[in-house]
Design a protein around this motif. Structure first.
Motif, PDB file in Angstrom:
ATOM      1  N   GLU A   1       4.553   5.178  17.340  1.00  7.53           N
ATOM      2  CA  GLU A   1       5.507   5.330  18.450  1.00  7.53           C
ATOM      3  C   GLU A   1       6.938   5.062  18.018  1.00  7.53           C
ATOM      4  O   GLU A   1       7.874   5.768  18.408  1.00  7.53           O
ATOM      5  CB  GLU A   1       5.116   4.395  19.593  1.00  7.53           C
ATOM      6  N   TRP A   2       7.122   4.040  17.176  1.00  7.27           N
ATOM      7  CA  TRP A   2       8.479   3.616  16.822  1.00  7.27           C
ATOM      8  C   TRP A   2       8.961   4.178  15.485  1.00  7.27           C
ATOM      9  O   TRP A   2      10.156   4.210  15.229  1.00  7.27           O
ATOM     10  CB  TRP A   2       8.532   2.093  16.785  1.00  7.27           C
ATOM     11  N   VAL A   3       8.020   4.635  14.664  1.00  8.43           N
ATOM     12  CA  VAL A   3       8.394   5.119  13.328  1.00  8.43           C
ATOM     13  C   VAL A   3       8.559   6.631  13.281  1.00  8.43           C
ATOM     14  O   VAL A   3       9.588   7.137  12.802  1.00  8.43           O
ATOM     15  CB  VAL A   3       7.344   4.673  12.279  1.00  8.43           C
ATOM     16  N   THR A   4       7.562   7.369  13.767  1.00 11.44           N
ATOM     17  CA  THR A   4       7.608   8.833  13.639  1.00 11.44           C
ATOM     18  C   THR A   4       8.052   9.554  14.907  1.00 11.44           C
ATOM     19  O   THR A   4       8.474  10.706  14.853  1.00 11.44           O
ATOM     20  CB  THR A   4       6.225   9.377  13.232  1.00 11.44           C
ATOM     21  N   LYS A   5       7.947   8.878  16.065  1.00 13.80           N
ATOM     22  CA  LYS A   5       8.359   9.527  17.307  1.00 13.80           C
ATOM     23  C   LYS A   5       9.798   9.170  17.694  1.00 13.80           C
ATOM     24  O   LYS A   5      10.675  10.021  17.731  1.00 13.80           O
ATOM     25  CB  LYS A   5       7.394   9.164  18.439  1.00 13.80           C
ATOM     26  N   LYS A   6      10.039   7.899  17.957  1.00 15.23           N
ATOM     27  CA  LYS A   6      11.379   7.485  18.382  1.00 15.23           C
ATOM     28  C   LYS A   6      12.297   7.150  17.211  1.00 15.23           C
ATOM     29  O   LYS A   6      13.495   6.968  17.394  1.00 15.23           O
ATOM     30  CB  LYS A   6      11.270   6.301  19.347  1.00 15.23           C
ATOM     31  N   ARG A   7      11.723   7.012  16.012  1.00  9.59           N
ATOM     32  CA  ARG A   7      12.492   6.844  14.772  1.00  9.59           C
ATOM     33  C   ARG A   7      13.420   5.626  14.786  1.00  9.59           C
ATOM     34  O   ARG A   7      14.549   5.678  14.287  1.00  9.59           O
ATOM     35  CB  ARG A   7      13.321   8.101  14.495  1.00  9.59           C
ATOM     36  N   ILE A   8      12.928   4.510  15.316  1.00 12.09           N
ATOM     37  CA  ILE A   8      13.780   3.317  15.381  1.00 12.09           C
ATOM     38  C   ILE A   8      13.237   2.178  14.525  1.00 12.09           C
ATOM     39  O   ILE A   8      13.787   1.070  14.533  1.00 12.09           O
ATOM     40  CB  ILE A   8      13.960   2.840  16.837  1.00 12.09           C
ATOM     41  N   ARG A   9      12.159   2.431  13.773  1.00 10.27           N
ATOM     42  CA  ARG A   9      11.635   1.465  12.813  1.00 10.27           C
ATOM     43  C   ARG A   9      11.215   2.216  11.545  1.00 10.27           C
ATOM     44  O   ARG A   9      11.081   3.442  11.565  1.00 10.27           O
ATOM     45  CB  ARG A   9      10.426   0.696  13.389  1.00 10.27           C
ATOM     46  N   VAL A  10      11.036   1.485  10.452  1.00 15.10           N
ATOM     47  CA  VAL A  10      10.513   2.113   9.238  1.00 15.10           C
ATOM     48  C   VAL A  10       9.030   1.796   9.128  1.00 15.10           C
ATOM     49  O   VAL A  10       8.529   0.872   9.791  1.00 15.10           O
ATOM     50  CB  VAL A  10      11.258   1.623   7.968  1.00 15.10           C
ATOM     51  N   LYS A  11       8.315   2.537   8.293  1.00 15.40           N
ATOM     52  CA  LYS A  11       6.865   2.366   8.261  1.00 15.40           C
ATOM     53  C   LYS A  11       6.477   1.004   7.692  1.00 15.40           C
ATOM     54  O   LYS A  11       7.110   0.481   6.784  1.00 15.40           O
ATOM     55  CB  LYS A  11       6.196   3.497   7.490  1.00 15.40           C
ATOM     56  N   ASP A  12       5.415   0.469   8.236  1.00 12.72           N
ATOM     57  CA  ASP A  12       4.890  -0.847   7.866  1.00 12.72           C
ATOM     58  C   ASP A  12       3.878  -0.630   6.751  1.00 12.72           C
ATOM     59  O   ASP A  12       2.754  -0.221   6.998  1.00 12.72           O
ATOM     60  CB  ASP A  12       4.229  -1.455   9.100  1.00 12.72           C
ATOM     61  N   SER A  13       4.262  -0.892   5.502  1.00 15.78           N
ATOM     62  CA  SER A  13       3.420  -0.504   4.361  1.00 15.78           C
ATOM     63  C   SER A  13       2.875  -1.684   3.558  1.00 15.78           C
ATOM     64  O   SER A  13       2.472  -1.523   2.419  1.00 15.78           O
ATOM     65  CB  SER A  13       4.204   0.415   3.426  1.00 15.78           C
ATOM     66  N   PHE A  14       2.883  -2.875   4.148  1.00 16.17           N
ATOM     67  CA  PHE A  14       2.345  -4.020   3.407  1.00 16.17           C
ATOM     68  C   PHE A  14       1.570  -4.950   4.335  1.00 16.17           C
ATOM     69  O   PHE A  14       1.745  -4.939   5.550  1.00 16.17           O
ATOM     70  CB  PHE A  14       3.465  -4.811   2.725  1.00 16.17           C
ATOM     71  N   THR A  15       0.699  -5.741   3.706  1.00 16.31           N
ATOM     72  CA  THR A  15       0.050  -6.835   4.413  1.00 16.31           C
ATOM     73  C   THR A  15       0.187  -8.091   3.566  1.00 16.31           C
ATOM     74  O   THR A  15       0.446  -8.014   2.358  1.00 16.31           O
ATOM     75  CB  THR A  15      -1.451  -6.565   4.670  1.00 16.31           C
TER      76      THR A  15
ATOM     77  N   ASN B   1       0.852  -1.187   0.000  1.00 12.87           N
ATOM     78  CA  ASN B   1       0.000   0.000   0.000  1.00 12.87           C
ATOM     79  C   ASN B   1       0.888   1.236   0.000  1.00 12.87           C
ATOM     80  O   ASN B   1       1.423   1.642   1.035  1.00 12.87           O
ATOM     81  CB  ASN B   1      -0.908  -0.017   1.227  1.00 12.87           C
ATOM     82  N   THR B   2       1.038   1.858  -1.158  1.00 12.95           N
ATOM     83  CA  THR B   2       1.965   2.992  -1.300  1.00 12.95           C
ATOM     84  C   THR B   2       1.484   4.240  -0.570  1.00 12.95           C
ATOM     85  O   THR B   2       2.260   5.186  -0.388  1.00 12.95           O
ATOM     86  CB  THR B   2       2.163   3.331  -2.788  1.00 12.95           C
ATOM     87  N   ALA B   3       0.229   4.265  -0.168  1.00 11.62           N
ATOM     88  CA  ALA B   3      -0.315   5.453   0.501  1.00 11.62           C
ATOM     89  C   ALA B   3      -0.519   5.244   2.003  1.00 11.62           C
ATOM     90  O   ALA B   3      -1.119   6.078   2.670  1.00 11.62           O
ATOM     91  CB  ALA B   3      -1.639   5.851  -0.145  1.00 11.62           C
ATOM     92  N   LYS B   4      -0.015   4.133   2.526  1.00  9.55           N
ATOM     93  CA  LYS B   4      -0.247   3.844   3.940  1.00  9.55           C
ATOM     94  C   LYS B   4       0.500   4.825   4.832  1.00  9.55           C
ATOM     95  O   LYS B   4       1.674   5.140   4.596  1.00  9.55           O
ATOM     96  CB  LYS B   4       0.183   2.415   4.262  1.00  9.55           C
ATOM     97  N   LEU B   5      -0.160   5.300   5.876  1.00  6.17           N
ATOM     98  CA  LEU B   5       0.460   6.249   6.803  1.00  6.17           C
ATOM     99  C   LEU B   5       1.536   5.555   7.635  1.00  6.17           C
ATOM    100  O   LEU B   5       1.460   4.351   7.878  1.00  6.17           O
ATOM    101  CB  LEU B   5      -0.604   6.845   7.729  1.00  6.17           C
ATOM    102  N   PRO B   6       2.549   6.310   8.081  1.00  8.96           N
ATOM    103  CA  PRO B   6       3.622   5.696   8.887  1.00  8.96           C
ATOM    104  C   PRO B   6       3.083   5.080  10.164  1.00  8.96           C
ATOM    105  O   PRO B   6       2.386   5.735  10.941  1.00  8.96           O
ATOM    106  CB  PRO B   6       4.537   6.887   9.200  1.00  8.96           C
ATOM    107  N   SER B   7       3.383   3.814  10.353  1.00  5.51           N
ATOM    108  CA  SER B   7       2.981   3.116  11.570  1.00  5.51           C
ATOM    109  C   SER B   7       3.929   1.947  11.796  1.00  5.51           C
ATOM    110  O   SER B   7       4.564   1.474  10.846  1.00  5.51           O
ATOM    111  CB  SER B   7       1.536   2.602  11.439  1.00  5.51           C
ATOM    112  N   PRO B   8       4.049   1.477  13.067  1.00  5.37           N
ATOM    113  CA  PRO B   8       3.438   2.012  14.277  1.00  5.37           C
ATOM    114  C   PRO B   8       4.054   3.354  14.676  1.00  5.37           C
ATOM    115  O   PRO B   8       5.287   3.504  14.698  1.00  5.37           O
ATOM    116  CB  PRO B   8       3.718   0.932  15.320  1.00  5.37           C
TER     117      PRO B   8
END
Length: 297
Positions: free
Chosen positions: A130-144, A121-128
């Protein structure tokens, strides 16, 4: 269980899914459904309005559903399930619950796992968040993951129905009748005429790229005009269309046991398939009427 509405090709039932599958009125569909396509509520750590279970309760519920759905599937039919990702509560660690639930679903009804797909999903918002946009220790989860399974190793399927347009390079190759043949470093031996046949398109991969970015549609217009809040987890039409084309023929029967806004029903109707949808939330059903030009009373 009650019929909320009908269209030229389908019926939308309102009711609790497990009760619907156990009802006498629904039994007429046993062994008749060619494709069961659905996205169950994900095993999320935070509760959503559309409902979701957690932990072993989720696994047990999905396993029980696997057994009940099998009775309704035709001998050469398929089940296609979108399974979302989940994370451990309070930790930047992915949960294995979805995988455990999938294995339990397969084993409970002795299904054959035909193939795994990925929906990017190329339009999925950054998640989770807490770890992606706040603490910046993961990349966004954009697939299922999307899992295709059946009763048999050879369910109905035809990838000629989902061919993609050839690339510019492939079109040029077919026109010039020339390419670099011979043995590759991978030890594959490419023959001089192996790729000169025009098959009217390329076989797609098991990675489906689709974004639900539609801001205007008959469905959204209908919801706005009637004061209905749109379903919060709609999928793009591309997904059900892909699998309906791939795994069914015209006038086959498609079931979405978690109908929601009835994207599956719309895709099936547009492709001249019969469809059934089941949904417990009456607001979702009412909004879904906007997907069809003619509703039968």
């Amino acid at each position: 269980m009650k019929i909320s509405y009908k269209t030229e090709k389908g019926i939308f039932y309102n009711g609790d899914l497990e009760k619907v599958l156990s009802s006498k009125k629904f039994e007429k569909y046993k062994g008749e459904i060619n494709l069961i396509f659905f996205s169950p509520p994900f095993p999320l750590n935070r509760k959503k309005k559309y409902g979701n279970l957690q932990g072993q309760e989720y696994i047990d519920w999905l396993s029980n559903l696997a057994i009940k759905l099998k009775d309704y599937l035709s001998d050469d039919g398929s089940i296609v399930i979108e399974m979302g990702n989940s994370w451990e509560s309070g930790n930047p660690i992915m949960s294995t619950l979805a995988l455990k639930a999938l294995i339990s679903f397969l084993e409970a009804a002795d299904y054959r796992l035909c193939q795994q797909f990925v929906w990017h999903n190329t339009a999925k918002l950054p998640s989770p968040t807490e770890w992606v946009t706040k603490k910046r220790i993961r990349v966004k989860d954009s697939f299922t993951h999307i899992w295709w399974m059946s009763k048999t190793e050879y369910p109905k399927a035809n990838n000629r129905n989902i061919l993609e347009e050839y690339s510019k390079k492939m079109k040029r190759l077919l026109k010039n009748k020339s390419y670099n043949s011979g043995r590759r470093p991978s030890e594959h031996n490419i023959g001089e005429k192996s790729f000169l046949t025009n098959n009217n398109g390329a076989i797609p991969s098991n990675v489906i790229v689709a974004a639900n970015t539609v801001s205007r549609s008959p469905y959204l217009t209908y919801c706005k005009e009637n004061g209905i809040i749109p379903h919060p987890a709609r999928m793009p039409l591309d997904l059900p269309e892909f699998f309906i084309k791939f795994l069914t023929e015209e006038n086959d029967l498609v079931l979405d046991p978690f109908g929601g806004s009835n994207t599956t029903g719309e895709a099936a109707e547009s492709l001249n398939r019969n469809w059934l949808s089941v949904e417990i939330n009456e607001d979702y059903i009412e909004g879904s009427k906007g997907r069809f030009s003619k509703i039968k009373k």
